[in-house]
Design an enzyme around this catalytic site. Structure first.
Site, PDB file in Angstrom:
ATOM      1  N   LYS A  98       4.222 -12.328   5.630  1.00 31.92           N
ATOM      2  CA  LYS A  98       4.343 -13.738   6.029  1.00 31.92           C
ATOM      3  C   LYS A  98       4.661 -14.555   4.792  1.00 31.92           C
ATOM      4  O   LYS A  98       3.924 -14.497   3.795  1.00 31.92           O
ATOM      5  CB  LYS A  98       3.032 -14.211   6.643  1.00 31.92           C
ATOM      6  CG  LYS A  98       2.644 -13.429   7.874  1.00 31.92           C
ATOM      7  CD  LYS A  98       1.693 -14.219   8.754  1.00 31.92           C
ATOM      8  CE  LYS A  98       1.471 -13.506  10.070  1.00 31.92           C
ATOM      9  NZ  LYS A  98       0.430 -12.461   9.950  1.00 31.92           N
ATOM     10  N   ARG A 149     -11.107  -6.837   7.227  1.00 36.86           N
ATOM     11  CA  ARG A 149     -11.425  -5.654   8.047  1.00 36.86           C
ATOM     12  C   ARG A 149     -12.911  -5.465   8.300  1.00 36.86           C
ATOM     13  O   ARG A 149     -13.275  -4.746   9.219  1.00 36.86           O
ATOM     14  CB  ARG A 149     -10.835  -4.398   7.387  1.00 36.86           C
ATOM     15  CG  ARG A 149      -9.344  -4.541   7.180  1.00 36.86           C
ATOM     16  CD  ARG A 149      -8.714  -3.425   6.392  1.00 36.86           C
ATOM     17  NE  ARG A 149      -7.310  -3.732   6.141  1.00 36.86           N
ATOM     18  CZ  ARG A 149      -6.807  -4.072   4.952  1.00 36.86           C
ATOM     19  NH1 ARG A 149      -7.588  -4.111   3.880  1.00 36.86           N
ATOM     20  NH2 ARG A 149      -5.544  -4.370   4.811  1.00 36.86           N
ATOM     21  N   TYR A 182       5.816   6.398   1.705  1.00 38.60           N
ATOM     22  CA  TYR A 182       6.130   5.194   2.492  1.00 38.60           C
ATOM     23  C   TYR A 182       7.598   5.167   2.939  1.00 38.60           C
ATOM     24  O   TYR A 182       7.959   4.334   3.765  1.00 38.60           O
ATOM     25  CB  TYR A 182       5.868   3.910   1.688  1.00 38.60           C
ATOM     26  CG  TYR A 182       4.523   3.774   1.024  1.00 38.60           C
ATOM     27  CD1 TYR A 182       3.412   4.482   1.470  1.00 38.60           C
ATOM     28  CD2 TYR A 182       4.347   2.917  -0.061  1.00 38.60           C
ATOM     29  CE1 TYR A 182       2.184   4.356   0.844  1.00 38.60           C
ATOM     30  CE2 TYR A 182       3.135   2.777  -0.683  1.00 38.60           C
ATOM     31  CZ  TYR A 182       2.045   3.500  -0.242  1.00 38.60           C
ATOM     32  OH  TYR A 182       0.839   3.365  -0.874  1.00 38.60           O
ATOM     33  N   LEU A 188      -8.375  -6.822   0.097  1.00 38.62           N
ATOM     34  CA  LEU A 188      -8.803  -7.880   1.026  1.00 38.62           C
ATOM     35  C   LEU A 188      -9.665  -7.347   2.168  1.00 38.62           C
ATOM     36  O   LEU A 188      -9.986  -8.080   3.106  1.00 38.62           O
ATOM     37  CB  LEU A 188      -7.566  -8.612   1.579  1.00 38.62           C
ATOM     38  CG  LEU A 188      -6.736  -9.362   0.523  1.00 38.62           C
ATOM     39  CD1 LEU A 188      -5.537 -10.065   1.160  1.00 38.62           C
ATOM     40  CD2 LEU A 188      -7.589 -10.382  -0.226  1.00 38.62           C
ATOM     41  N   SER A 203      -3.959   8.516  -8.050  1.00 40.81           N
ATOM     42  CA  SER A 203      -4.392   7.638  -6.960  1.00 40.81           C
ATOM     43  C   SER A 203      -5.369   8.404  -6.074  1.00 40.81           C
ATOM     44  O   SER A 203      -5.170   9.593  -5.816  1.00 40.81           O
ATOM     45  CB  SER A 203      -3.167   7.195  -6.155  1.00 40.81           C
ATOM     46  OG  SER A 203      -3.551   6.388  -5.077  1.00 40.81           O
ATOM     47  N   HIS A 251      -0.066  10.730  -5.701  1.00 37.72           N
ATOM     48  CA  HIS A 251      -0.559   9.869  -4.624  1.00 37.72           C
ATOM     49  C   HIS A 251      -1.961  10.246  -4.148  1.00 37.72           C
ATOM     50  O   HIS A 251      -2.784   9.395  -3.844  1.00 37.72           O
ATOM     51  CB  HIS A 251       0.416   9.918  -3.448  1.00 37.72           C
ATOM     52  CG  HIS A 251       0.344   8.734  -2.540  1.00 37.72           C
ATOM     53  ND1 HIS A 251       1.449   8.167  -1.967  1.00 37.72           N
ATOM     54  CD2 HIS A 251      -0.706   7.994  -2.109  1.00 37.72           C
ATOM     55  CE1 HIS A 251       1.073   7.136  -1.214  1.00 37.72           C
ATOM     56  NE2 HIS A 251      -0.232   7.022  -1.287  1.00 37.72           N
ATOM     57  N   ASP A 301       4.769  -2.067  -5.398  1.00 37.40           N
ATOM     58  CA  ASP A 301       4.114  -0.770  -5.286  1.00 37.40           C
ATOM     59  C   ASP A 301       4.737  -0.013  -4.116  1.00 37.40           C
ATOM     60  O   ASP A 301       4.626  -0.439  -2.964  1.00 37.40           O
ATOM     61  CB  ASP A 301       2.610  -0.994  -5.037  1.00 37.40           C
ATOM     62  CG  ASP A 301       1.839   0.305  -4.958  1.00 37.40           C
ATOM     63  OD1 ASP A 301       1.454   0.827  -6.008  1.00 37.40           O
ATOM     64  OD2 ASP A 301       1.626   0.805  -3.830  1.00 37.40           O
ATOM     65  N   THR A 312      -1.881  -5.921  -3.226  1.00 39.29           N
ATOM     66  CA  THR A 312      -2.018  -6.458  -1.877  1.00 39.29           C
ATOM     67  C   THR A 312      -0.650  -6.454  -1.223  1.00 39.29           C
ATOM     68  O   THR A 312       0.294  -5.875  -1.750  1.00 39.29           O
ATOM     69  CB  THR A 312      -2.640  -7.874  -1.929  1.00 39.29           C
ATOM     70  OG1 THR A 312      -2.821  -8.368  -0.608  1.00 39.29           O
ATOM     71  CG2 THR A 312      -1.784  -8.855  -2.725  1.00 39.29           C
TER      72      THR A 312
END
Ligand SMILES: NC(=O)c1ccc[n+]([C@@H]2O[C@H](COP(=O)([O-])OP(=O)(O)OC[C@H]3O[C@@H](n4cnc5c(N)ncnc54)[C@H](OP(=O)(O)O)[C@@H]3O)[C@@H](O)[C@H]2O)c1
Length: 303
Positions: free
Chosen positions: A249, A200, A53, A195, A142, A108, A48, A245
């Site tokens: 890492k 958060r 971005y 998430l 969006s 967007h 995505d 998501t």
């Protein structure tokens, strides 16, 4: 096997996606490229990205450098800066930045388009599908509230196939009018910030003990360590919603892929239990315009 969700135009979209618009990737070519390659090599099937971005070039590069064929990876991008006057040039810019046609192009945000021009903007995007410029590209939106969706649907020759917005158990009550429009018009919900309740929310809120219990069950049954983030992603997919998501890492990227490829669906009862507890709370991470002329419910942020 990766899970997919059917769109109203007949395409199948990967249910779990990796985004390069957060987690420190937004606006940074090199990390978006590096972690894009890591994600693809780990088994991620969908990226995505967005004009905003500044990671579209890195997305195309990641596919090339990881030696994936475009047809094997789903790519979504979004355009934001275009006014109706320059929409065609803006769309061409998306294609040239990526180096290919995306599978899905989203508006967007409704608020970047001058008042009253959302419908006109949608019509111009449809024209680009119909004249062949965007042939084969699905169109979506969006961060659209009920009034934004209604504006587009009032003129649509091609209905938006998705609406990507912050979605998790703590925004369900607020989003219900949006979700009702989605059901009525076959619009698939795409969840960003899925998430948020585990990452958060200050305490994790009322769904935390439920997620922990399910994570324990799945860990025992699968013999792998399943965390609450994985359970929340399974819940999202279980709702028939695309989960967008991210991670930088490698161990978390691998876990994201594992959710899709190695973990079983939650039970109907588990999905309902998480939803019932989540609906009693209103907690949003990405605020922006979502409550403007679409008031948030009078619910506590925690219980
Ligand atoms: N349309 C829009 O307006 C809009 C707005 C926001 C986002 N998005 C899209 O949605 C994507 C995801 O958004 P988001 O960052 O809000 O999603 P999120 O899934 O709520 O959060 C992602 C964060 O979760 C962490 N994470 C991943 N797996 C984990 C695990 N197993 N345990 C603990 N932490 C874990 C990652 O950090 P680590 O790197 O530390 O693993 C990452 O920074 C964006 O990149 C973008 O593509 C779209």
């Amino acid at each position: 096997m990766t899970r997919t969700i059917k769109l109203s135009d007949g395409k199948s979209i990967p249910a779990l996606q990796w985004g390069n618009g957060s987690g420190g990737l937004n606006g940074k070519h090199d990390p978006a490229l590096e972690y894009g390659i890591t994600a693809l090599k780990a088994g991620v099937k969908a990226i995505d990205t967005a004009e905003l971005y500044k990671t579209e070039v890195a997305t195309g590069e990641a596919l090339k450098q990881a030696a994936f064929k475009k047809e094997d990876i789903w790519v979504t991008t979004k355009n934001v800066q275009a006014t109706p006057e320059v929409v065609k040039a803006n769309v061409q810019d998306r294609l040239s930045k990526l180096g290919f046609k995306p599978d899905l192009l989203l508006i967007h945000n409704p608020f970047v388009i001058a008042d009253g021009k959302i419908a006109q903007f949608w019509t111009l995007l449809e024209d680009l599908v119909l004249d062949g410029t965007l042939e084969g590209v699905s169109l979506g939106v969006s961060n659209f509230r009920p009034q934004d969706l209604e504006a587009v649907l009032s003129v649509a020759r091609i209905k938006p196939v998705v609406n990507q917005l912050e979605y998790h158990p703590y925004v369900l009550t607020h989003l219900q009018p949006v979700l009702d429009i989605h059901s009525k018009h076959g619009i698939v919900t795409e969840a960003y910030g899925p998430l948020t309740p585990v990452l958060r929310h200050p305490t994790g809120g009322p769904i935390k003990p439920i997620l922990e219990r399910i994570a324990q069950r799945l860990s025992k049954e699968t013999g792998t360590e399943v965390d609450t983030a994985a359970v929340l992603l399974l819940w999202t997919i279980g709702k028939g919603v695309v989960a967008v998501t991210t991670s930088t890492k490698e161990h978390n990227i691998k876990k994201i892929v594992q959710v899709d490829t190695a973990l079983p669906d939650l039970t109907k009862e588990e999905i309902e239990e998480i939803e019932a507890a989540g609906r009693k709370v209103h907690f949003r991470n990405y605020k922006e315009h979502m409550s403007k002329d679409f008031p948030a419910p009078n619910l506590p942020e925690d219980l």
